[in-house]
Every structure is written in structure tokens, then in C-alpha cells.
Design an enzyme around this catalytic site. Structure first.
Site, PDB file in Angstrom:
ATOM      1  N   HIS A 398       2.395 -20.012   1.173  1.00 34.80           N
ATOM      2  CA  HIS A 398       1.178 -20.578   0.589  1.00 34.80           C
ATOM      3  C   HIS A 398       0.871 -21.974   1.143  1.00 34.80           C
ATOM      4  O   HIS A 398      -0.235 -22.252   1.591  1.00 34.80           O
ATOM      5  CB  HIS A 398       1.349 -20.652  -0.936  1.00 34.80           C
ATOM      6  N   ARG A 491      -8.940 -13.688   2.726  1.00 36.08           N
ATOM      7  CA  ARG A 491      -7.923 -13.384   1.710  1.00 36.08           C
ATOM      8  C   ARG A 491      -8.551 -13.534   0.324  1.00 36.08           C
ATOM      9  O   ARG A 491      -9.239 -14.530   0.057  1.00 36.08           O
ATOM     10  CB  ARG A 491      -6.741 -14.344   1.819  1.00 36.08           C
ATOM     11  N   ARG A 538     -10.573  -8.691   2.626  1.00 37.79           N
ATOM     12  CA  ARG A 538      -9.354  -7.927   2.378  1.00 37.79           C
ATOM     13  C   ARG A 538      -9.160  -7.765   0.876  1.00 37.79           C
ATOM     14  O   ARG A 538      -9.161  -8.760   0.143  1.00 37.79           O
ATOM     15  CB  ARG A 538      -8.133  -8.636   2.963  1.00 37.79           C
ATOM     16  N   GLU A 635       0.646  -3.649   8.589  1.00 35.58           N
ATOM     17  CA  GLU A 635       1.620  -4.674   8.197  1.00 35.58           C
ATOM     18  C   GLU A 635       3.006  -4.085   7.950  1.00 35.58           C
ATOM     19  O   GLU A 635       3.959  -4.808   7.694  1.00 35.58           O
ATOM     20  CB  GLU A 635       1.157  -5.354   6.901  1.00 35.58           C
TER      21      GLU A 635
HETATM   22  C1  PEP Z   1      -0.118 -10.777   7.453  1.00 36.87           C
HETATM   23  O1  PEP Z   1       0.727 -10.238   6.741  1.00 36.87           O
HETATM   24  O2  PEP Z   1       0.027 -10.992   8.684  1.00 36.87           O
HETATM   25  C2  PEP Z   1      -1.367 -11.265   6.861  1.00 36.87           C
HETATM   26  C3  PEP Z   1      -2.319 -11.787   7.606  1.00 36.87           C
HETATM   27  O3  PEP Z   1      -1.481 -11.207   5.498  1.00 36.87           O
HETATM   28  P1  PEP Z   1      -0.856 -12.300   4.489  1.00 36.87           P
HETATM   29  O4  PEP Z   1      -0.353 -13.432   5.286  1.00 36.87           O
HETATM   30  O5  PEP Z   1      -1.923 -12.675   3.542  1.00 36.87           O
HETATM   31  O6  PEP Z   1       0.239 -11.480   3.832  1.00 36.87           O
HETATM   32 MG    MG Z   2       0.176  -9.599   4.792  1.00 30.98          MG
END
Ligand code: PEP
Ligand code: MG
Length: 757
Positions: A398, A491, A538, A635
Site C-alpha cells: 500500500h 484500482r 478493475r 495474476e
Molecule cells: C498485480 O498484482 O500486479 C496488480 C497490478 O494488482 P495489485 O497490485 O493491485 O494486486
Molecule cells: Mg494483483
């Protein structure tokens, strides 16, 4: 002169009235409404010290102390402060100060009116110098005796231990530093906040206003997420209103002391500023900017319908884009903490350790925030910080994501910064190398200055699109200013976390429409900035350990490993009501003409999830592929290895989420600093999965992108262009560099092909 009214001061009077007093005088003279008041001048302090004979006494004590002996320093400071507080003020000074206070009372029509008393240090040789820790403020002071008492307290504050230490460290002579005291009518605000007279990230001529209920302390301290408004200064058109859930406010209790209370339930989500008030504020912002001939950062308050300005200073974050620092760090001091470089740039400032959310108000503009791990509630305070250091986390946690988006240098995963770094000590951090150095120097401050600066659009044209990632709607304008070809990852989690209420609670309380509006209002800001370029929304990827902190989040299960747990599309299919609200929000925007939004599902492990998600989207009346582009993130290795099966189900685009793909391929928790050294997207296994996904998409004619952190790393991007990726979505700060890399890689492919002929 012992006492000078605001009307008789201007900005050149820093030596007499300190920075704050001079500025209030300048505003008053410019006809800007500020609560009235006067300044007890720096000269008064000097004369008091001299005539009463205590100056020599104080200087002798100071000569004797070793500032590195904390105990001795503390007791010397206490001794000096009590000497000042106990020494009577000469009669002639008392008379003049009393007269000025009584005139103020008469002017506002109140006996013993409440005033704020603030100290403002200034130096003989360097009137413009600022002095850390010497800006005490006492609120709700009333009556002549109290006014005298607090003026003396302000004078004494010049000898707080930290102030003595600071002067010694920075070679300021104690006898040449003076203190002016501002005495100003308290604004008992019903609503208050801040206003930037231009967008501080992009320099665009819009007034950016934040407001909340009660005294301004709530907004300035970051205790509340204020409403956010944007007004176009050309025609006073209100271009954005974001109403937040304002949980706390500061108000005056019966004795006139300011206290923090909960905002009454029915006002929490009520809009604070009306259209008329926004226009009145914007007009005042225009006048202030015209007067100072530069964009300004202001604090304002409405008291019973009357608008006042409490503070105005130039916006310091505008300027050129962040310069590469080269080897500037070679002459920096000793490295005292090491971690991971999470957001590039250099920053210097005083350390403020935040171990609890209640301590956020410690963070003043320019401080270095040091904490275990940032949470969404910390964002307002993060904005004030010039740099951020955390104990925990990796480059995709974060703190890293938000700091990059705010353009604030950040070092994460240090393991021990909260115990190693000393409160109030000066440090310099290198957010690229992940290092924290001891001390501050002029050179370092210069490097730190362009923090959050504007980002220049890159004029290079590439066939591979270069997009930007966005997590906070407020960062969209800055992202768009890079000239990015769209948003490759919007996001949703941050929108939800800042709304403060668990999405499940909206549904449980029957407030589905409110949830839809919250999502739609926020997504619209981003869609607007980029229109007609595509924005891929997303759907919610809600980890239980983050969402547990939200109101209504108490039912979140406690998972042993939230990263492997109930998150992403698997969770949304278990809670289809939330997913449907998200689809309804996108449908609402689509009907309003925002046809540039695409939908992307996170963390899928089986094509069946894609099938079910699309069916739910159709169910709300939004047809995948027809009304909206519908895509997915890759992912999980399972998705990369079966991407052709997803393509068979029907998909418009794919985006590689390499942050998660890496952690799941290598069994390395991306948030765990203990294993951070094992985390690399360039592991051959990860690269193979990436290559496979891109090639399968290219074969099938499906758009393939990347939005994980690897998409911001030029030498990885170069490889991806070679694999045939169709777009790359980077962090805002990396867009220009990535575009250059992409252009070079594309040219190389053309040249290589030509050479082979
Ligand atoms: C990732 O997992 O690469 C991604 C872009 O999503 P997040 O970082 O929000 O999990
Ligand atoms: Mg991710």
C-alpha cells in the site's frame, strides 16, 4: 513598536512580525477577509529580555549545556522557560498590549473575545529562516490576564529543548533569534478547510477545495477525509464534487476549548459547501493569487455564513519535473536505515514516528513520516509528508503504490525504521535506492524541493501504447498530464477504503444505490480526465486484512494468509451483490456517455470465473464486448498456463498483474520484507509465464497489457515489447521513461528485421 495591527503590516515585515504575522498583514492590506488581530513584535520580546535583565542569565545557561546530553538539555530548557514565565512584563508593554486587545474586543463587539495566540520566530540576520518546533499555538485565550500569560508562554517556547537543539545544530546564535506573537480573533468555524488556487499536481487553473464540518483543524491534521471540490476558475463551473464520510470534527466546548467530537450521523455524508459558497471561495482564491502573483495554498473558514482566510502561502510543489539525482547522494551522510526503494526521489525533513492513527496530526508539511505500514486512513497525512519510511512491506504494498501516485519519495521494508530513527531528527531519504541518510543539508533540501512536481508529457509516439495506473481519483489529472494513452489499471480498493464503509455494509443496510453512486462518482473523475482514451476499471480485489478496518468490516474472516485467501474475483462471485453494484456503476456511466470504460476482473484461476462474471454483467443490462470491453488480469500461474481457455470463453483484453503473478510463482509474499530479497519478476519462471501469455494473446489477436510494477521497469519493458505486448501501464512517475524505452525497443525490432533481409 511593541504592537502592530494587521492593517499596518505587509509581507516584507517578517523581521518585525515573523512570517505568519507579516502574511496576515499582507492579506489584510489586500482586502482579503482575515479574522482581525495584531502582532506583539519581535522587538518587544528582545526588549523584554534585555530590560528585565534576564537575557544574560538565559545566555549563560545556554553557554553551559551540552545539547547531546538530553537530560541536561531538558532541565536547562525548563529552567529558562520558568525564568521567562515568572518575570513580570514591563508596565508600558502591558499597557500597549492591553489596549490593542481591548480595541480588538470592541471591534468584534465581544467582551474578552476569544483569540488564538501563535508564536513566530525570526532571526536578526536571516529574517526569512524558518525554525522547526517554534510555532506554538494556543487557542481560545480570553481576557487580558490570559493574553499576557500566553504571550509569555510563546516567548518561552523559543527555549523548548528541541528549539535549542535545532539552533545549535544549525549554527544559529540563540541571542539573534527573536519571537513575534500573533494575537488573532478566533474563527469559530461552522465549516472549514483548505483551498489550492491551482491544481497543485498539474498547475491547471482550477480551484481545488477540501472542506469539512467545524474548525479547520480536522482537515489540516488529516483527522478527517474531507469533501473534495474542483471549480474551473475561468467560468466558476463546478467540475467535481466528491462527498466523503466525515466522521469527526473539532468544535468548541463550553469553556471555548476546541475538542474533537463525532460528526452527528445525519451530517456525516452531507455536502459541506453549497454551489454559492464554492464560487465565493473560488473568487477569493482568484484575488489571493492575483495579489501574490503566484498560485497559493490557503486555509479558509465559514463562520455563520462569513468567509475568512486564515492562512495563505505559495504552493511549493509546483515546478519542474523531478530531476534524476545522479550521484548526488555520494556526498550524503551516513546511511542509518536501509530498505527497498519504493517511490523515487530524494526528500529531507524531520522524522515523525507514527505508531498509531491518533498520532497523524504530528505530521506537518515537509516531515518524514515513519510508520510500521501505511493504511488508507493515513493518506491525508502522507500528503503532507515530504517522504515516507515503513518497517514492513515490499515495492507493491500500500505505502509503495500510494507514495508513487502522490509523487512522494518512499522507502519500505526497512524492518526497524520506527525503532532506529529518532523522533524529530533530520534525515534524507533516497526513494530510488531505498536508503535513509543521517542529517539534512542545503543540497539535500534542493533535491527534495520538486516533490510532487508536475510531470511533463512525452512527445514521443509509440505503437505500443503506454498507459498509466491510477488508484486515487485525485491522482488522475497528474496521470493524464503525462500524455498516457489511457488507464491500464484503475484500482477500486482505494475508493472503497477511503469511503470508509465496507461495501457489504452498504448492501446489508439497503444502501445499494449509495454504493453505486460512490463508485460511479469516483470512476467518473478518472474517465473524464482521460476521455476518450480507455480506462480499465478493475473490479474489487478486497483482501480481508485491509477491509476489516472499515466500518462494517468486523465480519471479515481472519485468514492465516490473506494473500492466498478470499480476494479477487473468487470473492466477488461469492458476494455477487457487490460485483453487480460495480457493474451497475459502470452501466450508469456508460449511459452518461462514458463509453471509454472497460472492465477487468482480478485474480482469476479458472475460465469459469470469467464466464460467471460476464453473465452477471449481462444480468444488470451491460453487455460484455458490446457495451463494454471485458478483460481479465493474469495474476495466477494457472491463468497464464491456460490463457487459451479464457480466450475461448471470449475476452477483449488481458493484463499481466506481475505483482501477484510473481508472488504466486515464487511463493514469496509480496508484503513480507523478510523474503523481499527473493522477490523478482525477472525469475525465468515468471518471465516464461509472461512470454507465454503475451504470445498466446498475439496469436489470438487479443490485446495484451501489463499493469504490475514490472511495467514500470524499463529493462523489463524492453523485453515485453520484444514478446509483442500491445500496451504497457506504468506508474505515473515512470510513464515518460517507459515511453522512451518502448520507442527504442520498437526501433530496434524494425532495425533487426531490416538487417536480416
Ligand atoms: C498485480 O498484482 O500486479 C496488480 C497490478 O494488482 P495489485 O497490485 O493491485 O494486486
Ligand atoms: Mg494483483
Amino acid at each position: 513598536m511593541y504592537v502592530v495591527k494587521f492593517e499596518d503590516l505587509n509581507k516584507s515585515d517578517i523581521g518585525i512580525a515573523g512570517g505568519k504575522g507579516a502574511n496576515l498583514g499582507e492579506l489584510t492590506q489586500a482586502g482579503i477577509p482575515v479574522p482581525p488581530g495584531f502582532v506583539v513584535t519581535a522587538e518587544t520580546y528582545a526588549k523584554f529580555m534585555e530590560d528585565s535583565g534576564i537575557n544574560d542569565k538565559v545566555m549563560n545557561i545556554l553557554d553551559e549545556i551540552d545539547i547531546n546530553d538530553t537530560k541536561a538539555l531538558q532541565s536547562a530548557a525548563e529552567e529558562i522557560k520558568s525564568i521567562i514565565i515568572e518575570t513580570p512584563i514591563p508596565e508600558d508593554m502591558i499597557l500597549l498590549i492591553t489596549e490593542a486587545y481591548n480595541q480588538l474586543c470592541q471591534r468584534v463587539g465581544e467582551d474578552d473575545t476569544d483569540v488564538a495566540i501563535r508564536s513566530s520566530a525570526t532571526a536578526e540576520d536571516l529574517p526569512e529562516a524558518s525554525f522547526a518546533g517554534q510555532q506554538d499555538t494556543f487557542l481560545h485565550v480570553s481576557g487580558n490576564d490570559e493574553v499576557m500569560e500566553y504571550i509569555r508562554k510563546c516567548w518561552a517556547s523559543l527555549f523548548e529543548a528541541r528549539a535549542i537543539f535545532y539552533r545549535e545544530e544549525n549554527n544559529f546564535e540563540h541571542s539573534k533569534v527573536y519571537i513575534a506573537v500573533v494575537v488573532q480573533k478566533m474563527a469559530n468555524a461552522d465549516k472549514a478547510g483548505v483551498m489550492f488556487t491551482v491544481n497543485p499536481s498539474t498547475g491547471e487553473e482550477i480551484a481545488l477545495i477540501e472542506g469539512s464540518w467545524g474548525l479547520g483543524e480536522a482537515v489540516v491534521s488529516g483527522d478527517v477525509t474531507p469533501d473534495n471540490y474542483q471549480v474551473d476558475k475561468k467560468d466558476n463551473e463546478i467540475i467535481n464534487v466528491t462527498i466523503s464520510d466525515k466522521k469527526v470534527m473539532y468544535t468548541n466546548d463550553e469553556d471555548g476549548t476546541s475538542i474533537k467530537v463525532n460528526v452527528p450521523e445525519d451530517k456525516r455524508k452531507e455536502r459541506v459547501l453549497s454551489d454559492d459558497e464554492l464560487i465565493e471561495l473560488t473568487e477569493m482564491g482568484k484575488r489571493v493569487q492575483a495579489h501574490y502573483k503566484e498560485p497559493m495554498d490557503t486555509e479558509w473558514a465559514f463562520e455563520r455564513g462569513n468567509l475568512f482566510l486564515l492562512q495563505a502561502r505559495p504552493i511549493t510543489t509546483l515546478g519542474d519535473s523531478v530531476e534524476e539525482t545522479g550521484d548526488a547522494s555520494s556526498d550524503l551522510g551516513e546511511v542509518i536505515v536501509r530498505g527497498l526503494g519504493a517511490s523515487p526521489g530524494m526528500a529531507s525533513g524531520n522524522v515523525k514516528i507514527v505508531l498509531d492513527i491518533d498520532e497523524l496530526d504530528k505530521i506537518q508539511d515537509g516531515d518524514i513520516m515513519v510508520t510500521t505500514m501505511t493504511t488508507p486512513d493515513m493518506v491525508p497525512a502522507m500528503r503532507r509528508a515530504s517522504g515516507i519510511v515503513t518497517d514492513e512491506g515490499g515495492v507493491t504494498c500500500h505505502a509503495s503504490i500510494i507514495s508513487r501516485e502522490l509523487g512522494i519519495p518512499c522507502v519500505v521494508g526497512t524492518g526497524d525504521a520506527t525503532t532506529t530513527l529518532k523522533e524529530n531528527s533530520g534525515v534524507t531519504l533516497d526513494g530510488k535506492k531505498g536508503l535513509v541518510y543521517d542529517g539534512i543539508s542545503e543540497a539535500k533540501e534542493e533535491i527534495a524541493a520538486p516533490q510532487g512536481g508536475s510531470v511533463e508529457a512525452a512527445p514521443i509516439i509509440t505503437v505500443t501504447e503506454v498507459k498509466a495506473n491510477v488508484s486515487m481519483p485525485e491522482a488522475a489529472a497528474k496521470a493524464a498530464a503525462t500524455g498516457a494513452d489511457g488507464v491500464g489499471l484503475l484500482r477500486t480498493e482505494h475508493l472503497m477504503l477511503t469511503a470508509g464503509i465496507h461495501p457489504g455494509k452498504f448492501i446489508a443496510d439497503g444502501n445499494e444505490d449509495e454504493l453505486i453512486d460512490t463508485i460511479a462518482d469516483n470512476v467518473m473523475i478518472v474517465a473524464d480526465e482521460f476521455y476518450p482514451k480507455p480506462v480499465w476499471y478493475r473490479t474489487l480485489d478486497a483482501p480481508t486484512d485491509e477491509f476489516i478496518t472499515l466500518e462494517g468490516g468486523e465480519n471479515e474472516p481472519e485468514e492465516h494468509n490473506p494473500m492466498l485467501g478470499w480476494r479477487g474475483i473468487r470473492r466477488e462471485l461469492d458476494q455477487p451483490e457487490i460485483l453487480k453494484c460495480e457493474f451497475k456503476a459502470i452501466k450508469k456511466l456508460h449511459e452518461q456517455g462514458y463509453t471509454n470504460i472497460g472492465i477487468m476482473i482480478p485474480l482469476s484461476q479458472s475460465p469459469n470465473e470469467l464466464r460467471q462474471a460476464k453473465a452477471l454483467c449481462s444480468e444488470v443490462g451491460l453487455e460484455p464486448h458490446k457495451d463494454v470491453d471485458f478483460g481479465m488480469m493474469v495474476e495466477i500461474p494457472a491463468a497464464a498456463l491456460t490463457i487459451e481457455d479464457y480466450i475461448d470463453v471470449g475476452i477483449d483484453f488481458v493484463s499481466l498483474g506481475t505483482n501477484d503473478l510473481t508472488q504466486y510463482t515464487l511463493a514469496v509474499d509480496r508484503n513480507n520484507e523478510f523474503v523481499a530479497k527473493h522477490y523478482t519478476e525477472e525469475h525465468p519462471a515468471v518471465m516464461k509465464l509472461i512470454e507465454r501469455t503475451i504470445k498466446k494473446c498475439v496469436e489470438a489477436g487479443v490485446t495484451c497489457s501489463i499493469c504490475g510494477q514490472a511495467g514500470s521497469v524499463p529493462h523489463i519493458v524492453e523485453k515485453l515489447v520484444g514478446f509483442g505486448i500491445t500496451s504497457v501501464s506504468s506508474n505515473t512517475d515512470a510513464v515518460a521513461e517507459v515511453r522512451k524505452t518502448v520507442a527504442r525497443a520498437e526501433k530496434k525490432i524494425i532495425l533487426d528485421a531490416a538487417r536480416k533481409r
